[in-house]
Design a protein around this motif. Structure first.
Motif, short mmCIF file in Angstrom:
data_model
loop_
_atom_site.label_atom_id
_atom_site.label_comp_id
_atom_site.label_asym_id
_atom_site.label_seq_id
_atom_site.Cartn_x
_atom_site.Cartn_y
_atom_site.Cartn_z
N PRO A 5 25.78 31.49 35.33
CA PRO A 5 25.84 33.04 34.98
C PRO A 5 26.62 33.48 33.78
O PRO A 5 27.72 32.78 33.65
CB PRO A 5 25.93 33.61 36.33
CG PRO A 5 26.98 32.56 36.92
CD PRO A 5 26.42 31.24 36.52
N VAL A 6 26.64 34.68 33.61
CA VAL A 6 27.63 35.23 32.56
C VAL A 6 28.48 36.14 33.68
O VAL A 6 28.03 36.82 34.43
CB VAL A 6 26.92 36.40 31.72
CG1 VAL A 6 28.09 37.22 30.70
CG2 VAL A 6 26.14 35.70 30.85
N TYR A 7 29.84 36.01 33.38
CA TYR A 7 30.83 37.04 34.04
C TYR A 7 31.42 37.88 33.26
O TYR A 7 31.79 37.58 31.85
CB TYR A 7 32.01 36.02 34.67
CG TYR A 7 31.54 35.07 35.86
CD1 TYR A 7 31.69 35.53 37.05
CD2 TYR A 7 30.92 33.94 35.80
CE1 TYR A 7 31.32 35.01 38.24
CE2 TYR A 7 30.46 32.96 36.89
CZ TYR A 7 30.65 33.86 38.13
OH TYR A 7 30.40 33.06 39.17
N ALA A 8 31.44 39.30 33.86
CA ALA A 8 32.53 40.00 33.39
C ALA A 8 33.87 39.53 33.63
O ALA A 8 34.25 39.51 34.77
CB ALA A 8 32.19 41.60 33.74
N ILE A 9 34.91 39.65 32.65
CA ILE A 9 36.31 39.44 32.91
C ILE A 9 37.03 40.39 32.59
O ILE A 9 37.51 40.84 31.40
CB ILE A 9 36.83 38.10 32.17
CG1 ILE A 9 35.67 36.86 32.20
CG2 ILE A 9 38.12 37.77 32.27
CD1 ILE A 9 35.64 36.42 33.63
N ASP A 10 37.71 41.08 33.79
CA ASP A 10 38.71 42.15 33.59
C ASP A 10 40.00 41.33 33.09
O ASP A 10 40.62 40.38 33.90
CB ASP A 10 38.89 42.68 34.83
CG ASP A 10 39.84 44.01 34.57
OD1 ASP A 10 40.86 43.86 33.77
OD2 ASP A 10 39.79 45.03 35.54
N MET A 11 40.60 41.66 32.00
CA MET A 11 41.68 41.00 31.44
C MET A 11 42.96 41.29 32.01
O MET A 11 44.09 40.97 31.70
CB MET A 11 41.77 41.10 29.89
CG MET A 11 40.52 40.89 29.17
SD MET A 11 40.33 38.70 29.13
CE MET A 11 41.75 38.30 28.26
N GLY A 12 42.86 42.18 32.90
CA GLY A 12 44.26 42.78 33.88
C GLY A 12 45.12 43.55 32.62
O GLY A 12 44.41 44.50 31.89
N TYR A 13 46.37 43.48 32.93
CA TYR A 13 47.27 44.44 32.24
C TYR A 13 48.05 43.80 31.55
O TYR A 13 48.79 42.67 31.93
CB TYR A 13 47.87 45.42 33.57
CG TYR A 13 46.94 46.18 34.09
CD1 TYR A 13 46.68 47.51 33.58
CD2 TYR A 13 45.84 45.73 35.16
CE1 TYR A 13 45.79 48.37 34.00
CE2 TYR A 13 44.93 46.77 35.88
CZ TYR A 13 44.92 47.63 35.06
OH TYR A 13 43.88 48.72 35.72
N ARG A 21 40.56 39.71 37.21
CA ARG A 21 39.54 39.51 38.15
C ARG A 21 38.23 39.27 37.47
O ARG A 21 37.97 39.34 36.29
CB ARG A 21 39.24 40.66 38.95
CG ARG A 21 39.24 41.91 38.20
CD ARG A 21 39.09 43.26 38.95
NE ARG A 21 39.07 44.49 38.28
CZ ARG A 21 38.79 45.64 38.75
NH1 ARG A 21 38.84 45.75 40.04
NH2 ARG A 21 38.86 46.80 38.09
N ALA A 22 37.06 38.97 38.29
CA ALA A 22 35.88 38.73 37.44
C ALA A 22 34.71 39.32 38.40
O ALA A 22 34.86 39.47 39.38
CB ALA A 22 35.83 37.10 37.47
N LEU A 23 33.46 39.67 37.58
CA LEU A 23 32.28 40.18 38.40
C LEU A 23 30.91 39.40 37.58
O LEU A 23 30.73 39.33 36.34
CB LEU A 23 32.24 41.53 37.87
CG LEU A 23 30.74 42.25 38.17
CD1 LEU A 23 30.62 42.32 39.71
CD2 LEU A 23 30.98 43.49 37.52
N GLU A 24 30.36 38.80 38.64
CA GLU A 24 29.08 38.26 37.96
C GLU A 24 27.94 38.94 37.68
O GLU A 24 27.63 39.85 38.40
CB GLU A 24 28.66 36.99 39.22
CG GLU A 24 27.41 36.24 38.71
CD GLU A 24 27.12 35.29 40.01
OE1 GLU A 24 26.04 34.79 39.62
OE2 GLU A 24 27.93 34.97 40.59
N LYS A 25 27.54 38.78 36.57
CA LYS A 25 26.36 39.56 35.99
C LYS A 25 25.19 39.08 36.41
O LYS A 25 24.86 37.59 36.73
CB LYS A 25 26.54 39.58 34.51
CG LYS A 25 27.58 40.69 33.83
CD LYS A 25 27.50 40.49 32.35
CE LYS A 25 25.98 40.73 31.76
NZ LYS A 25 26.01 40.82 30.19
N SER A 26 23.82 39.76 36.20
CA SER A 26 22.88 39.28 36.46
C SER A 26 22.19 38.70 35.10
O SER A 26 22.30 39.21 34.01
CB SER A 26 21.54 40.12 37.01
OG SER A 26 21.60 41.23 36.19
N GLY A 27 21.42 37.23 34.94
CA GLY A 27 21.17 36.71 33.78
C GLY A 27 22.00 35.73 33.12
O GLY A 27 23.15 35.91 33.54
N THR A 28 21.55 35.26 31.96
CA THR A 28 22.50 34.34 31.30
C THR A 28 22.55 34.65 29.70
O THR A 28 23.18 33.75 29.06
CB THR A 28 21.88 32.93 31.50
OG1 THR A 28 20.58 32.89 30.87
CG2 THR A 28 21.80 32.56 32.82
#
Length: 323
Positions: free
Chosen positions: A132-140, A88-95
């Protein structure tokens, strides 16, 4: 008590390879019943790419072999995560990708690639304006271990390829990659740990379905779960579903009352159930699927088993008839 074949995404909600040789079969005439089987393993660790026209496996890879998929069309821009691993992914604020991640309190904001496959329902949204920069949860991993979080920023795309950055969660170890689009494929796949493109999807037109785990979004309650089923792998195939006990009588005319869908999970996972009391899977042969393949040919298909001849689960067996 019965429950559908779903596995919770351990981190999302905590209540939340190798190519194999094609297996050719003799050509069949219209109306002949063929039997097919695609084994994803008892741990559901493989992805099996299947061609209906030849009733054969085109290729097999481990779901651990890739992380990101980049759309290959000349105008393509979509970046997808590996939903077979609960990514899954989460959009961060900023670049600024060198800034450390702080995802505390952002649980509800994590996004998945929706099971329908729509371009407007992806974890990594249209990034082309703000980059934007995304946090990427790499899963399991295949043994259920969390694989951590990375950062991703896609900086450019054109008709030829993509440029993007990857960093650790704390902003260190920044790498810039450029990958080339492959006009023979719908998506080109990338593995972050090796920093390399990997051969996953077969060429366009050579497959129709993918037997795999994937993330399914439930709404009552709102939970994302890992299910085992069938998707089209962005092959362009379309699916219509018909409920009937008479598989032999199903014809293409039935699609007048049961229209086709281009959704990625048109076949999906609901052709089976798990009985917790008996600890066995059962399939529903009355759920019949008419599939238009990537070459415009039509087939009807229904599932007859979820086990192989040795009683090993994860081996969907089905009957297939060209219409």
């Amino acid at each position: 008590m019965k429950a559908r074949n779903i596995l919770p995404l351990f981190g999302m909600v905590l209540l939340s390879s190798c190519l194999k040789e094609e297996l050719p079969v003799p050509a069949r005439t219209l109306g002949d019943v063929q039997v097919g089987q695609a084994c994803v393993g008892s741990d559901y660790g493989d992805q099996v790419w299947y061609d209906l026209g030849t009733n054969s496996i085109v290729s097999v890879n481990s779901k651990m072999d890739w992380d990101l998929a980049f759309e290959c069309g000349a105008d393509g821009w979509q970046v997808r995560v590996n939903t077979s691993r609960s990514m899954r992914a989460l959009e961060k604020s900023g670049t600024d990708i060198t800034q450390p991640l702080d995802t505390n309190g952002y649980g509800p904001l994590w996004r998945i690639d929706h099971n329908c496959g729509s371009a407007d329902s992806t974890a990594i949204r249209d990034w082309r304006t703000d980059h934007p920069v995304y946090a990427i949860d790499m899963g399991y991993s295949d043994i259920g271990l969390a694989m951590g979080v990375r950062q991703l920023r896609v900086t450019a795309v054109d008709a030829n390829g993509y440029t993007f950055e990857v960093a650790n969660a704390n902003g260190t170890n920044v790498h810039t990659y450029t990958i080339v689009k492959d006009p023979q494929r719908t998506y080109v796949h990338f593995r972050i740990s090796s920093g390399q493109v990997v051969a996953i999807a077969p060429p366009k037109g050579s497959y129709d379905l993918v037997f795999t785990q994937y993330t399914y979004q439930f709404y009552e309650p709102v939970l994302a779960y890992l299910v085992t089923g069938v998707v089209n792998g962005f092959s362009g195939s379309r699916t219509a579903r018909i409920i009937t006990d008479d598989f032999a009588s199903v014809s293409l005319a039935d699609t007048l009352a049961h229209p086709f869908t281009s959704d990625e999970d048109g076949v999906g996972y609901e052709w089976k159930d798990y009985d917790f009391d008996l600890a066995v899977y059962t399939v529903f042969p009355e759920r019949v699927y008419i599939i238009e393949d990537s070459e415009g040919q039509y087939f009807k298909l229904h599932f007859t088993d979820f086990y192989d001849e040795n009683g090993t689960r994860g081996c969907p067996k089905f009957e297939l008839v060209a219409l």
